[in-house]
Design a protein around this motif. Sequence first.
Motif, PDB file in Angstrom:
ATOM      1  N   GLN A 208       0.861  -1.096  -0.032  1.00  0.00           N
ATOM      2  CA  GLN A 208      -0.118   0.061   0.188  1.00  0.00           C
ATOM      3  C   GLN A 208       0.906   1.312  -0.062  1.00  0.00           C
ATOM      4  OE1 GLN A 208      -2.889   0.047   3.203  1.00  0.00           O
ATOM      5  NE2 GLN A 208      -3.713   1.890   2.609  1.00  0.00           N
ATOM      6  N   ILE A 209       1.792   1.194   0.794  1.00  0.00           N
ATOM      7  CA  ILE A 209       2.809   2.196   0.822  1.00  0.00           C
ATOM      8  C   ILE A 209       3.532   2.709  -0.351  1.00  0.00           C
ATOM      9  CG2 ILE A 209       4.894   3.219   1.643  1.00  0.00           C
ATOM     10  CD1 ILE A 209       4.340   1.853   4.533  1.00  0.00           C
ATOM     11  N   ALA A 210       3.905   1.551  -1.270  1.00  0.00           N
ATOM     12  CA  ALA A 210       4.515   1.695  -2.424  1.00  0.00           C
ATOM     13  C   ALA A 210       3.518   2.245  -3.605  1.00  0.00           C
ATOM     14  CB  ALA A 210       4.967   0.422  -2.907  1.00  0.00           C
ATOM     15  N   THR A 211       2.418   1.644  -3.578  1.00  0.00           N
ATOM     16  CA  THR A 211       1.213   2.375  -4.225  1.00  0.00           C
ATOM     17  C   THR A 211       0.876   3.795  -4.274  1.00  0.00           C
ATOM     18  OG1 THR A 211       0.169   0.306  -4.270  1.00  0.00           O
ATOM     19  CG2 THR A 211      -1.173   2.256  -5.189  1.00  0.00           C
ATOM     20  N   ASP A 212       1.012   4.198  -2.761  1.00  0.00           N
ATOM     21  CA  ASP A 212       0.680   5.621  -2.315  1.00  0.00           C
ATOM     22  C   ASP A 212       2.015   6.548  -2.730  1.00  0.00           C
ATOM     23  OD1 ASP A 212      -1.681   4.866  -1.254  1.00  0.00           O
ATOM     24  OD2 ASP A 212      -0.860   4.743   0.754  1.00  0.00           O
ATOM     25  N   LYS A 213       3.216   5.913  -2.769  1.00  0.00           N
ATOM     26  CA  LYS A 213       4.351   6.578  -3.331  1.00  0.00           C
ATOM     27  C   LYS A 213       4.337   6.943  -4.506  1.00  0.00           C
ATOM     28  CE  LYS A 213       7.599   5.200  -0.016  1.00  0.00           C
ATOM     29  NZ  LYS A 213       8.951   4.514   0.504  1.00  0.00           N
ATOM     30  N   CYS A 214       3.783   5.790  -5.482  1.00  0.00           N
ATOM     31  CA  CYS A 214       3.658   6.177  -7.019  1.00  0.00           C
ATOM     32  C   CYS A 214       2.719   7.191  -7.310  1.00  0.00           C
ATOM     33  CB  CYS A 214       3.192   4.708  -7.679  1.00  0.00           C
ATOM     34  SG  CYS A 214       4.423   3.537  -7.396  1.00  0.00           S
ATOM     35  N   ILE A 215       1.424   7.324  -6.431  1.00  0.00           N
ATOM     36  CA  ILE A 215       0.540   8.441  -6.862  1.00  0.00           C
ATOM     37  C   ILE A 215       1.056   9.741  -6.177  1.00  0.00           C
ATOM     38  CG2 ILE A 215      -1.715   9.167  -6.085  1.00  0.00           C
ATOM     39  CD1 ILE A 215      -2.641   6.258  -5.834  1.00  0.00           C
ATOM     40  N   LEU A 216       1.909   9.573  -5.149  1.00  0.00           N
ATOM     41  CA  LEU A 216       2.550  10.964  -4.739  1.00  0.00           C
ATOM     42  C   LEU A 216       3.255  11.267  -5.735  1.00  0.00           C
ATOM     43  CD1 LEU A 216       2.792  10.319  -0.738  1.00  0.00           C
ATOM     44  CD2 LEU A 216       0.929  11.701  -2.002  1.00  0.00           C
ATOM     45  N   SER A 217       4.212  10.500  -6.311  1.00  0.00           N
ATOM     46  CA  SER A 217       5.159  11.003  -7.262  1.00  0.00           C
ATOM     47  C   SER A 217       4.673  11.689  -8.457  1.00  0.00           C
ATOM     48  CB  SER A 217       6.117   9.594  -7.525  1.00  0.00           C
ATOM     49  OG  SER A 217       6.689   9.206  -6.656  1.00  0.00           O
TER      50      SER A 217
END
Length: 262
Positions: A208-217
């Motif tokens: 989930q953190i990895a997905t959130d990081k992609c969206i934030l990026s």
Amino acid sequence: MSSLASVSEELAEIDGQIADLFRALSNGFQKLDKIKDANRQSRQLEELTGKMRECKRLIKEFERVVKAKENRIDANTLRTLNEKKQSMVKELNSYVALKKQYQNKLGINKRVDLYDGPNEGFNEDNALLASSMTNQQLMDKGNQMMDETDQAIDRAKKVVNETVDIGTDTAAALKDQTEQMSRIVNDLDTIQFSMKKGAKLVKEIGRQIATDKCILSLLFLIVAGIIAIITVKLVNPNNKDIQDIPGLAPPAMNRRLLGAPY
């Protein structure tokens, strides 16, 4: 000696050896009275005990030879030989009693040796002396041995009961330890299950953190792009290569229609 030699040379030789031992015992006990050091007295007493042990062996050997020849000798000679044997036994018993007196005097603890058991020595318990005891003495001795046997049985029962109690306590302790081990195993299973569940949860959180990081990026890139465009438009508003961003483009100049008066 000569009368014994006429019956058997072996009996005469045994009788001579026993006589020598009796003389050595007599001299040894006389010497014991003159010794003042307790350690030397103990050593002297041990030496005399060894001589009594050898004397006992020879008396048994004397009895064996007499029994082997009793069918070949007359009744008077046999009676004389048995009386000779009983005389040897009594004399040896006198030295055994003297030995015990010195043991008590020296404070030496009684030890089980060849003269203390019913099957070993020539004391009152010995079978060789039984023939010279009266019926009453034999009955008294038998009653004494029965009492001692009863006491030994009681002690054995006590030991058995104590052993059973110890075994019961040990079994109870082992049962408690087994239950405790079972609880520990169950706790370990619970901990292992919790660890597996925690590891799975950590993996899900990681994804989930990895997905959130992609969206934030992606959002960061979009915002950065917008900021860059705004900055360029502000710096160079006439740049035709950058399209106007709605709401941020500068106001368009009023255009006059063809043919309109200036």
